[in-house]
Design a protein around this motif. Structure first.
Motif, PDB file in Angstrom:
ATOM      1  N   MET A 153       0.855  -1.198   0.000  1.00 16.21           N
ATOM      2  CA  MET A 153       0.000   0.000   0.000  1.00 16.21           C
ATOM      3  C   MET A 153       0.883   1.237   0.000  1.00 16.21           C
ATOM      4  SD  MET A 153      -2.943   1.086   2.733  1.00 16.21           S
ATOM      5  CE  MET A 153      -3.792   2.620   2.552  1.00 16.21           C
ATOM      6  N   THR A 154       0.604   2.086  -0.854  1.00 19.02           N
ATOM      7  CA  THR A 154       1.403   3.308  -0.935  1.00 19.02           C
ATOM      8  C   THR A 154       0.596   4.487  -0.440  1.00 19.02           C
ATOM      9  OG1 THR A 154       0.696   3.703  -3.201  1.00 19.02           O
ATOM     10  CG2 THR A 154       2.735   2.438  -2.893  1.00 19.02           C
ATOM     11  N   THR A 155       1.293   5.432   0.118  1.00 24.04           N
ATOM     12  CA  THR A 155       0.636   6.642   0.611  1.00 24.04           C
ATOM     13  C   THR A 155       1.152   7.830  -0.171  1.00 24.04           C
ATOM     14  OG1 THR A 155       2.323   6.955   2.297  1.00 24.04           O
ATOM     15  CG2 THR A 155       0.339   5.734   2.938  1.00 24.04           C
ATOM     16  N   THR A 156       0.281   8.731  -0.371  1.00 23.48           N
ATOM     17  CA  THR A 156       0.649   9.930  -1.120  1.00 23.48           C
ATOM     18  C   THR A 156       0.792  11.092  -0.162  1.00 23.48           C
ATOM     19  OG1 THR A 156      -0.600   9.127  -3.005  1.00 23.48           O
ATOM     20  CG2 THR A 156      -0.029  11.469  -2.991  1.00 23.48           C
ATOM     21  N   SER A 157       1.959  11.661  -0.159  1.00 21.24           N
ATOM     22  CA  SER A 157       2.193  12.796   0.731  1.00 21.24           C
ATOM     23  C   SER A 157       1.601  14.041   0.115  1.00 21.24           C
ATOM     24  CB  SER A 157       3.705  13.014   0.946  1.00 21.24           C
ATOM     25  OG  SER A 157       4.287  11.870   1.527  1.00 21.24           O
ATOM     26  N   PRO A 158       0.956  14.832   0.899  1.00 21.45           N
ATOM     27  CA  PRO A 158       0.402  16.067   0.365  1.00 21.45           C
ATOM     28  C   PRO A 158       1.512  16.976  -0.123  1.00 21.45           C
ATOM     29  CG  PRO A 158       0.275  16.092   2.759  1.00 21.45           C
ATOM     30  CD  PRO A 158       0.724  14.727   2.366  1.00 21.45           C
ATOM     31  N   ALA A 159       1.225  17.669  -1.188  1.00 20.28           N
ATOM     32  CA  ALA A 159       2.221  18.607  -1.716  1.00 20.28           C
ATOM     33  C   ALA A 159       2.468  19.723  -0.724  1.00 20.28           C
ATOM     34  CB  ALA A 159       1.728  19.194  -3.054  1.00 20.28           C
ATOM     35  N   THR A 160       3.709  20.052  -0.584  1.00 16.70           N
ATOM     36  CA  THR A 160       4.073  21.130   0.338  1.00 16.70           C
ATOM     37  C   THR A 160       4.613  22.291  -0.455  1.00 16.70           C
ATOM     38  OG1 THR A 160       6.278  20.238   0.628  1.00 16.70           O
ATOM     39  CG2 THR A 160       4.590  19.549   2.216  1.00 16.70           C
ATOM     40  N   GLY A 161       4.438  23.468   0.056  1.00 19.08           N
ATOM     41  CA  GLY A 161       4.944  24.664  -0.612  1.00 19.08           C
ATOM     42  C   GLY A 161       5.017  25.810   0.362  1.00 19.08           C
ATOM     43  N   LEU A 162       5.705  26.828  -0.043  1.00 19.77           N
ATOM     44  CA  LEU A 162       5.844  28.002   0.809  1.00 19.77           C
ATOM     45  C   LEU A 162       4.636  28.895   0.647  1.00 19.77           C
ATOM     46  CD1 LEU A 162       9.617  28.867   0.158  1.00 19.77           C
ATOM     47  CD2 LEU A 162       8.608  27.670   2.127  1.00 19.77           C
ATOM     48  N   THR A 163       4.066  29.244   1.728  1.00 20.36           N
ATOM     49  CA  THR A 163       2.923  30.162   1.698  1.00 20.36           C
ATOM     50  C   THR A 163       3.189  31.304   2.649  1.00 20.36           C
ATOM     51  OG1 THR A 163       1.784  28.917   3.431  1.00 20.36           O
ATOM     52  CG2 THR A 163       1.286  28.332   1.138  1.00 20.36           C
ATOM     53  N   ALA A 164       2.610  32.420   2.362  1.00 15.76           N
ATOM     54  CA  ALA A 164       2.779  33.589   3.233  1.00 15.76           C
ATOM     55  C   ALA A 164       2.077  33.355   4.549  1.00 15.76           C
ATOM     56  CB  ALA A 164       2.212  34.837   2.550  1.00 15.76           C
ATOM     57  N   PRO A 165       2.670  33.793   5.665  1.00 20.46           N
ATOM     58  CA  PRO A 165       2.037  33.609   6.961  1.00 20.46           C
ATOM     59  C   PRO A 165       0.715  34.356   7.036  1.00 20.46           C
ATOM     60  CG  PRO A 165       3.883  35.137   7.122  1.00 20.46           C
ATOM     61  CD  PRO A 165       3.933  34.545   5.755  1.00 20.46           C
ATOM     62  N   ARG A 166      -0.223  33.747   7.690  1.00 17.57           N
ATOM     63  CA  ARG A 166      -1.538  34.358   7.801  1.00 17.57           C
ATOM     64  C   ARG A 166      -1.528  35.378   8.942  1.00 17.57           C
ATOM     65  NH1 ARG A 166      -6.575  30.445   8.034  1.00 17.57           N
ATOM     66  NH2 ARG A 166      -5.774  30.121   5.908  1.00 17.57           N
ATOM     67  N   PRO A 167      -1.906  36.625   8.676  1.00 20.68           N
ATOM     68  CA  PRO A 167      -1.926  37.637   9.724  1.00 20.68           C
ATOM     69  C   PRO A 167      -2.960  37.313  10.783  1.00 20.68           C
ATOM     70  CG  PRO A 167      -2.061  38.627   7.519  1.00 20.68           C
ATOM     71  CD  PRO A 167      -2.285  37.171   7.363  1.00 20.68           C
ATOM     72  N   ARG A 168      -2.697  37.810  11.974  1.00 17.91           N
ATOM     73  CA  ARG A 168      -3.673  37.651  13.051  1.00 17.91           C
ATOM     74  C   ARG A 168      -4.924  38.434  12.706  1.00 17.91           C
ATOM     75  NH1 ARG A 168      -0.155  38.755  18.558  1.00 17.91           N
ATOM     76  NH2 ARG A 168       1.522  37.275  18.154  1.00 17.91           N
ATOM     77  N   GLY A 169      -6.052  37.878  13.080  1.00 17.62           N
ATOM     78  CA  GLY A 169      -7.302  38.562  12.823  1.00 17.62           C
ATOM     79  C   GLY A 169      -7.849  39.220  14.069  1.00 17.62           C
ATOM     80  N   GLY A 170      -8.792  40.106  13.870  1.00 16.13           N
ATOM     81  CA  GLY A 170      -9.472  40.726  14.990  1.00 16.13           C
ATOM     82  C   GLY A 170      -8.775  41.961  15.510  1.00 16.13           C
ATOM     83  N   ILE A 171      -9.546  42.758  16.222  1.00 12.43           N
ATOM     84  CA  ILE A 171      -9.029  44.012  16.765  1.00 12.43           C
ATOM     85  C   ILE A 171      -7.986  43.752  17.846  1.00 12.43           C
ATOM     86  CG2 ILE A 171      -9.679  46.100  18.017  1.00 12.43           C
ATOM     87  CD1 ILE A 171     -12.383  45.986  16.661  1.00 12.43           C
ATOM     88  N   VAL A 172      -8.225  42.743  18.696  1.00  8.80           N
ATOM     89  CA  VAL A 172      -7.294  42.452  19.790  1.00  8.80           C
ATOM     90  C   VAL A 172      -5.926  42.048  19.238  1.00  8.80           C
ATOM     91  CG1 VAL A 172      -6.834  40.955  21.761  1.00  8.80           C
ATOM     92  CG2 VAL A 172      -9.146  41.824  21.362  1.00  8.80           C
ATOM     93  N   GLY A 173      -5.925  41.148  18.252  1.00 13.46           N
ATOM     94  CA  GLY A 173      -4.668  40.733  17.653  1.00 13.46           C
ATOM     95  C   GLY A 173      -3.932  41.882  17.001  1.00 13.46           C
ATOM     96  N   SER A 174      -4.668  42.730  16.294  1.00 16.48           N
ATOM     97  CA  SER A 174      -4.051  43.883  15.653  1.00 16.48           C
ATOM     98  C   SER A 174      -3.475  44.852  16.688  1.00 16.48           C
ATOM     99  CB  SER A 174      -5.087  44.609  14.784  1.00 16.48           C
ATOM    100  OG  SER A 174      -4.527  45.736  14.159  1.00 16.48           O
ATOM    101  N   ALA A 175      -4.203  45.040  17.801  1.00 14.92           N
ATOM    102  CA  ALA A 175      -3.717  45.934  18.856  1.00 14.92           C
ATOM    103  C   ALA A 175      -2.435  45.400  19.482  1.00 14.92           C
ATOM    104  CB  ALA A 175      -4.793  46.118  19.917  1.00 14.92           C
ATOM    105  N   LYS A 176      -2.379  44.084  19.714  1.00 12.23           N
ATOM    106  CA  LYS A 176      -1.171  43.478  20.289  1.00 12.23           C
ATOM    107  C   LYS A 176       0.022  43.641  19.354  1.00 12.23           C
ATOM    108  CE  LYS A 176      -3.431  39.977  23.205  1.00 12.23           C
ATOM    109  NZ  LYS A 176      -3.634  38.526  23.432  1.00 12.23           N
ATOM    110  N   ASP A 177      -0.212  43.402  18.077  1.00 12.83           N
ATOM    111  CA  ASP A 177       0.866  43.562  17.101  1.00 12.83           C
ATOM    112  C   ASP A 177       1.348  45.013  17.054  1.00 12.83           C
ATOM    113  OD1 ASP A 177       0.639  40.895  16.474  1.00 12.83           O
ATOM    114  OD2 ASP A 177      -0.633  41.229  14.715  1.00 12.83           O
ATOM    115  N   SER A 178       0.415  45.948  17.101  1.00 13.63           N
ATOM    116  CA  SER A 178       0.780  47.368  17.056  1.00 13.63           C
ATOM    117  C   SER A 178       1.614  47.759  18.263  1.00 13.63           C
ATOM    118  CB  SER A 178      -0.487  48.232  16.997  1.00 13.63           C
ATOM    119  OG  SER A 178      -1.237  47.945  15.829  1.00 13.63           O
ATOM    120  N   LEU A 179       1.249  47.232  19.441  1.00 13.03           N
ATOM    121  CA  LEU A 179       2.008  47.558  20.653  1.00 13.03           C
ATOM    122  C   LEU A 179       3.409  46.968  20.610  1.00 13.03           C
ATOM    123  CD1 LEU A 179      -0.766  47.128  23.389  1.00 13.03           C
ATOM    124  CD2 LEU A 179       0.209  49.266  22.521  1.00 13.03           C
ATOM    125  N   VAL A 180       3.551  45.788  20.024  1.00 11.10           N
ATOM    126  CA  VAL A 180       4.884  45.186  19.876  1.00 11.10           C
ATOM    127  C   VAL A 180       5.766  46.066  18.993  1.00 11.10           C
ATOM    128  CG1 VAL A 180       6.161  43.239  18.896  1.00 11.10           C
ATOM    129  CG2 VAL A 180       4.134  42.821  20.290  1.00 11.10           C
TER     130      VAL A 180
END
Length: 285
Positions: A1-28
């Motif tokens: 039985m063979t298994t197929t590995s999912p294709a991997t690739g470079l993707t851009a990091p997903r930004p944090r969502g929401g006002i709280v996450g944005s506020a934390k990032d801004s303070l950093v």
């Protein structure tokens, strides 16, 4: 039985969502910029030299030569002048904000921030917040110098603090103009020049240093509807620095300076923050 590995690739990091996450990032980001400013104290020191020179020179060179409300008293002019000097100081910080962002762009630091999972507007918001802290420190020192040369307030502590709050709000609004300029040019030197060239007519075609009533009609209209003038007038009212007999112009911003100052500052923040964030995204797409 063979298994197929999912294709991997470079993707851009997903930004944090929401006002709280944005506020934390801004303070950093704000903390990062404050730490950098603290390691270059000469920037803060040199930033204090110009407004202190303006206070001393205008107070003693022009004091007694310019009539305010029919009075040529040096003390009357000092009290009339200081709100204008305070407003000029917070708005001239625009050039520093633009140069700082242009420098980060030039060094590729913005690209590194973009590779991190943070809110897209956090880089600019953090920078403007750090500039606001620096402007607050400058304003405190300048107020002490003003007291030493004879400036006084004649209202309650709450009203005085409200006056300074309006000045800082204007400075924060103008820092977003600086952010847009910094994103639109190629070098920090260009950002500094671009941040100052329009500030001089804005601050001098106003009621900051002389009453607008003495200007030609065309310039007087511009000065009375200038957002800079509205904040200066509001600060004078809240500081109790309008001399007796001073004629208040009929223009709506001069009749309701506090409301006009808040409205102008909020409109500038909303408009130029939107443009700056959009420019940031397109510049790094």
């Amino acid at each position: 039985m063979t298994t197929t590995s999912p294709a991997t690739g470079l993707t851009a990091p997903r930004p944090r969502g929401g006002i709280v996450g944005s506020a934390k990032d801004s303070l950093v980001i704000a903390r990062r910029n404050l730490l950098r400013m603290s390691r270059i104290p000469e920037v803060i020191v040199f930033g204090l030299v110009q407004p202190v020179m303006f206070v001393v020179l205008f107070s003693y060179v022009f004091g007694g030569s310019i009539a305010v409300g029919g009075s040529t008293s040096p003390q009357a002019y000092r009290e009339f002048l200081m709100a204008g000097i305070f407003a000029q100081t917070v708005t001239f910080a625009t050039a520093g904000a633009g140069a700082g962002i242009a420098d980060d762009m030039h060094k590729g630091l913005i690209d590194r921030f973009r590779s991190l999972p943070m809110a897209r507007g956090a880089v600019l918001t953090g920078r403007t917040l750090a500039d606001l802290v620096q402007t607050t420190l400058t304003l405190v020192v300048l107020a002490v110098v003003a007291l030493l040369v004879g400036w006084r307030t004649h209202t309650s502590l709450v009203e005085v603090l409200a006056g300074f709050a309006l000045l800082l709000l204007l400075g924060y609004a103008f820092s977003w103009i600086g952010a847009l300029i910094g994103l639109s040019v190629r070098t920090p030197e260009a950002a500094t020049s671009g941040g100052l060239i329009w500030l001089f007519p804005l601050t001098f075609i106003s009621n900051a240093f002389v009453p607008s009533e003495n200007m030609p009609p065309f310039l007087r209209t511009i000065a009375e509807w200038n957002p800079f003038s509205a904040t200066v007038q509001a600060a004078r009212v809240l500081f109790g620095n309008l001399p007796e007999g001073y004629p208040v112009p009929d223009a709506w911003p001069m009749q309701h300076p506090v409301v006009a100052s808040v409205l102008w500052s909020v409109l500038i923040i909303v408009g130029f923050r939107t443009l700056a964030v959009r420019k940031y995204r397109s510049a790094n797409a």
